[in-house]
Design a protein around this motif. Structure first.
Motif, PDB file in Angstrom:
ATOM      1  N   TYR A   1       0.842  -1.205   0.000  1.00 41.72           N
ATOM      2  CA  TYR A   1       0.000   0.000   0.000  1.00 41.72           C
ATOM      3  C   TYR A   1       0.874   1.252   0.000  1.00 41.72           C
ATOM      4  N   ILE A   2       0.440   2.255  -0.781  1.00 41.53           N
ATOM      5  CA  ILE A   2       1.034   3.588  -0.681  1.00 41.53           C
ATOM      6  C   ILE A   2      -0.105   4.603  -0.588  1.00 41.53           C
ATOM      7  N   ASN A   3       0.251   5.817  -0.221  1.00 44.76           N
ATOM      8  CA  ASN A   3      -0.737   6.890  -0.053  1.00 44.76           C
ATOM      9  C   ASN A   3      -0.418   7.988  -1.062  1.00 44.76           C
ATOM     10  N   ILE A   4      -1.333   8.247  -1.988  1.00 45.98           N
ATOM     11  CA  ILE A   4      -1.151   9.339  -2.953  1.00 45.98           C
ATOM     12  C   ILE A   4      -2.200  10.414  -2.685  1.00 45.98           C
ATOM     13  N   ASP A   5      -1.769  11.503  -2.041  1.00 43.74           N
ATOM     14  CA  ASP A   5      -2.662  12.623  -1.721  1.00 43.74           C
ATOM     15  C   ASP A   5      -3.931  12.174  -1.003  1.00 43.74           C
TER      16      ASP A   5
ATOM     17  N   ILE B   1       2.349  10.384 -12.607  1.00 44.42           N
ATOM     18  CA  ILE B   1       1.502   9.207 -12.349  1.00 44.42           C
ATOM     19  C   ILE B   1       0.390   9.580 -11.376  1.00 44.42           C
ATOM     20  N   LYS B   2       0.736  10.339 -10.335  1.00 48.49           N
ATOM     21  CA  LYS B   2      -0.250  10.749  -9.332  1.00 48.49           C
ATOM     22  C   LYS B   2      -1.365  11.579  -9.971  1.00 48.49           C
ATOM     23  N   ASN B   3      -0.969  12.525 -10.825  1.00 45.62           N
ATOM     24  CA  ASN B   3      -1.970  13.377 -11.481  1.00 45.62           C
ATOM     25  C   ASN B   3      -2.903  12.566 -12.374  1.00 45.62           C
ATOM     26  N   CYS B   4      -2.353  11.575 -13.056  1.00 47.30           N
ATOM     27  CA  CYS B   4      -3.175  10.715 -13.920  1.00 47.30           C
ATOM     28  C   CYS B   4      -4.189   9.923 -13.101  1.00 47.30           C
ATOM     29  N   ILE B   5      -3.760   9.406 -11.959  1.00 48.09           N
ATOM     30  CA  ILE B   5      -4.664   8.621 -11.099  1.00 48.09           C
ATOM     31  C   ILE B   5      -5.806   9.498 -10.601  1.00 48.09           C
ATOM     32  N   LYS B   6      -5.478  10.715 -10.172  1.00 45.98           N
ATOM     33  CA  LYS B   6      -6.529  11.634  -9.704  1.00 45.98           C
ATOM     34  C   LYS B   6      -7.482  12.004 -10.830  1.00 45.98           C
ATOM     35  N   GLN B   7      -6.956  12.147 -12.034  1.00 39.21           N
ATOM     36  CA  GLN B   7      -7.803  12.491 -13.185  1.00 39.21           C
ATOM     37  C   GLN B   7      -8.730  11.333 -13.552  1.00 39.21           C
ATOM     38  N   LEU B   8      -8.213  10.115 -13.483  1.00 39.99           N
ATOM     39  CA  LEU B   8      -8.987   8.935 -13.861  1.00 39.99           C
ATOM     40  C   LEU B   8     -10.100   8.619 -12.873  1.00 39.99           C
ATOM     41  N   PHE B   9      -9.844   8.882 -11.578  1.00 41.38           N
ATOM     42  CA  PHE B   9     -10.797   8.437 -10.555  1.00 41.38           C
ATOM     43  C   PHE B   9     -11.504   9.563  -9.813  1.00 41.38           C
ATOM     44  N   PHE B  10     -10.910  10.760  -9.777  1.00 40.39           N
ATOM     45  CA  PHE B  10     -11.498  11.846  -8.987  1.00 40.39           C
ATOM     46  C   PHE B  10     -11.643  13.140  -9.784  1.00 40.39           C
ATOM     47  N   LYS B  11     -11.672  13.038 -11.099  1.00 45.62           N
ATOM     48  CA  LYS B  11     -11.835  14.196 -11.980  1.00 45.62           C
ATOM     49  C   LYS B  11     -10.796  15.278 -11.685  1.00 45.62           C
TER      50      LYS B  11
END
Length: 459
Positions: A265-269, A372-382
């Motif tokens: 597990y990791i924590n991204i924002d 990578i972090k920005n992409c994850i936020k865009q994909l799942f949290f707009k």
């Protein structure tokens, strides 16, 4: 009744520590603890004021031998967690001391609590509703500060208030419809039908607003399952180590080093991310590696997000293209690794994939990893996670909202086709009942038992 015996359990984790807490709740909580308590000043616990503490010893009920030095706190119901008289014994941490104090409490007349029974009593005694009770276990299981904040808001009743407001308006509509049916001489049926349609559409919009947060809520609560895939030796294990900022996976120049699945597990924002490093996908005759490749394919099917790693210093081959074809209909991020080497791969080779989610990186230098972090936020949290938003994090709540919405749509269909508002009233009542399952107002007893059975002991 078993439901309202005086119960006791250890409320802290068993193991070595400074303090352990044994919680006792019920009408006889104070007398039971008093019978095994010896105060330093010789005073009995009888008449002890609420929200006060006493210092002394827990003793063997029969021999009066001192077992442990303790501090006892008392909270008189209904101003306690369970809304019952509650005593907490603070003893020394450690398995032996804790279990001996608990054992004496049981011998003195308490019953060992079942899983989640303290929280269940808080619900049965009306101190909290069912959604607030479920939030308690979410707080305990929270993997990041953000998921904890979301659970705390739910424990304070943020979901309950929304649901209760909709149910109150639905009940008012049901009453109005039934009054129209009971007094047909007033000829209000047509007017009521039109108004009901407008109101029902508004309720559906409110439910849709709550449901729109369910996907994000699930991610906040359970985390995003991210699988790193690609051919051997493209840098998957190095990426895992870089994101974890520790050497968790073995990295060598030998293809096929990773044979099994590694999960961390990791924590991204504030988003809990479950990273899964898999064996390199390729044709192989090695039996152990072949099992690893099959596991990798299984993990792709279970993943919320796939990170495909490709080697920029090599051209795509048939195996790369097969993996691309395999993931193109799923949520993915493509990492073009080894940016620090000479580029051999052409951009047109990736034309089947969305360029927004293709990132040039170098795991060796760390370049591009933040994207990578920005992409994850865009994909799942707009692109942005708002902590003030209401998130539906519980699958049971989501199912109840969906059933309620379906019933409201059915009511609209009846009103539009038949204009028989008495029939629509049945569907509206079903919607009202489904929403009541979220707060526990209309839920069945066996579901309540199942929910609390998932709690830890002592909570």
């Amino acid at each position: 009744m078993k439901e309202f015996d005086t119960i006791a359990a250890v409320s802290t984790s068993l193991g070595e520590g400074g303090v352990s807490i044994i919680r006792v709740s019920g009408d006889n909580a104070l007398p039971i603890v008093d019978s095994i308590f010896k105060a330093k000043n010789g005073k009995s616990l009888e008449g002890m004021k609420t929200y006060t503490m006493r210092y002394g010893f827990i003793v063997d009920k029969d021999s009066r031998e001192v077992i442990d030095e303790v501090i006892v706190s008392y909270m008189r119901g209904p101003r306690s967690f369970t809304a019952e008289d509650t005593v907490e014994i603070n003893c020394h941490g450690g398995v032996v001391a804790t279990n001996r104090v608990l054992e004496e409490t049981i011998k003195a007349g308490a019953r060992l609590a079942e899983r989640g029974e303290f929280t269940k009593r808080a619900f049965l005694n009306g101190r909290i509703d069912l959604s607030q009770a479920e939030a308690v276990i979410d707080i305990i299981n929270a993997k990041t500060e953000l998921s904890m904040k979301s659970a705390i808001k739910q424990s304070e009743g943020i979901i309950s208030k929304e649901i209760s407001a909709i149910r109150a308006e639905l009940l008012g509509l049901i009453a109005h419809i039934e009054a129209t049916v009971d007094y047909p001489e007033d000829d209000l049926e047509e007017v009521t039908s039109k108004k009901a349609n407008i109101q029902l559409s508004t309720f559906i919009d409110e439910i849709d607003r709550l449901l729109s947060t369910a996907e994000e809520g699930k991610m906040l609560k359970e985390g995003i399952k991210v699988v790193i895939v690609g051919k051997p030796n493209v840098g998957k294990s190095s990426l895992l180590n870089a994101l974890l900022q520790e050497k968790r996976a073995i990295v060598t120049d030998v293809p096929g080093t990773t044979r099994d699945v590694i999960e961390e597990y990791i924590n991204i924002d504030g988003i809990p991310i479950k990273l899964i490093d898999t064996a390199g996908i390729r044709e192989t005759e090695n039996i152990v590696e072949k099992i690893g490749v099959e596991k990798s394919k299984e993990k792709i099917e279970e993943a919320d997000l796939i990170i495909l790693m490709l080697d920029l210093s090599r051209k795509l081959d048939r195996e790369d293209e097969e993996i691309i074809e395999y993931i193109r209909d799923k949520k993915y991020i493509v990492l073009l690794n080894k940016k620090d080497l000479n580029r051999q791969m052409e951009s047109k080779e990736l034309s089947k994939l969305d360029s927004k989610y293709i990132i040039d990186i170098s795991v060796k230098t760390g370049e591009g990893l933040d994207n990578i972090k920005n992409c994850i936020k865009q994909l799942f949290f707009k692109g942005e996670i708002k902590t003030e938003d209401i998130y539906v994090t519980n699958n049971r709540h989501k199912e109840a909202l969906i059933r309620s919405k379906e019933s409201l749509r059915a009511a609209i269909g009846v009103l539009e086709n038949v204009e028989a508002i008495d029939l629509a009233s049945i569907d509206i009542r079903n919607a009202w009942t489904a929403l009541g399952e979220i707060t526990g107002d209309t839920v069945e007893e066996d579901i309540i038992d199942k929910i609390f059975a998932e709690f830890c002991l002592g909570k």
